[in-house]
Design a protein around this motif. Sequence first.
Motif, PDB file in Angstrom:
ATOM      1  N   ASN A 101     -14.189  34.605  35.677  1.00 55.25           N
ATOM      2  CA  ASN A 101     -14.760  34.054  34.449  1.00 55.25           C
ATOM      3  C   ASN A 101     -15.907  33.115  34.831  1.00 55.25           C
ATOM      4  N   SER A 102     -15.786  31.832  34.713  1.00 50.95           N
ATOM      5  CA  SER A 102     -16.898  30.941  35.059  1.00 50.95           C
ATOM      6  C   SER A 102     -16.613  30.106  36.310  1.00 50.95           C
ATOM      7  N   ALA A 117      -9.432  38.714  32.538  1.00 49.12           N
ATOM      8  CA  ALA A 117     -10.374  37.991  33.385  1.00 49.12           C
ATOM      9  C   ALA A 117     -11.499  38.910  33.846  1.00 49.12           C
ATOM     10  N   SER A 151     -19.133  42.625  31.455  1.00 57.34           N
ATOM     11  CA  SER A 151     -19.665  41.341  30.987  1.00 57.34           C
ATOM     12  C   SER A 151     -20.440  41.518  29.686  1.00 57.34           C
ATOM     13  N   THR A 154     -17.559  42.006  26.925  1.00 56.76           N
ATOM     14  CA  THR A 154     -16.687  40.867  26.685  1.00 56.76           C
ATOM     15  C   THR A 154     -17.443  39.604  26.325  1.00 56.76           C
ATOM     16  N   MET A 156     -18.835  37.704  28.490  1.00 54.97           N
ATOM     17  CA  MET A 156     -18.509  36.740  29.537  1.00 54.97           C
ATOM     18  C   MET A 156     -19.620  36.637  30.575  1.00 54.97           C
ATOM     19  N   GLU A 158     -21.987  34.961  32.678  1.00 53.32           N
ATOM     20  CA  GLU A 158     -22.248  33.577  33.027  1.00 53.32           C
ATOM     21  C   GLU A 158     -23.665  33.369  33.541  1.00 53.32           C
TER      22      GLU A 158
END
Length: 194
Positions: A101-102, A117, A151, A154, A156, A158
Amino acid sequence: MNASQTMETEEDLLTCLHIKLYHPQQSSKGMYSLLPLGKRVRQPADESLRLGRDAQACAYSLFDPRVSRKQLALHPYRTPQNPDLLFTIQNLSQRGRVSVNSSTLGYLERMDLPDKALIRFGEYEMLLVRETGEAQGSFEVEFEVLAAPPSRETGMCECMTPVMDTGSCVMNGFLGEVRRLGPLETDETLMYRS
């Protein structure tokens, strides 16, 4: 003794880790040829699941020289407060980082995994989804290849930072370049500066 007395008694519903992989050049190479794609494989819960380039040291291998010999490990565990089988991830690569994740993991660092995740290493993106089950002695793993980066699906990613005054997104931290150029305009008469 009959067969029913010697068989391991375990519930039918196993926890399953759905591992969905993406790499930008996956269509041109057989990098997933060593993985059991599209079928569930049973794993003992007292063993770590290793992923890397070395088929001798890892339960699952990627046919890619840019992947570390041992890239990462997923460790199943349980807690007294939770009957579910949970997992941690550990970075086994001395040269490469693994991001979850981040959060970024250095060599031998580990962290608990949420139910869903986004994991990144090198150019790989791996979406890991845990489907809970009742069994405690083993779990299942199912690999799948995605056509698009997870990514995107989702949200997500980053690597993108929103810029409020322009409404655009800045890739890979080039915020200083946007500030130097000033706000972006949509007027067709303006020339694009390179």
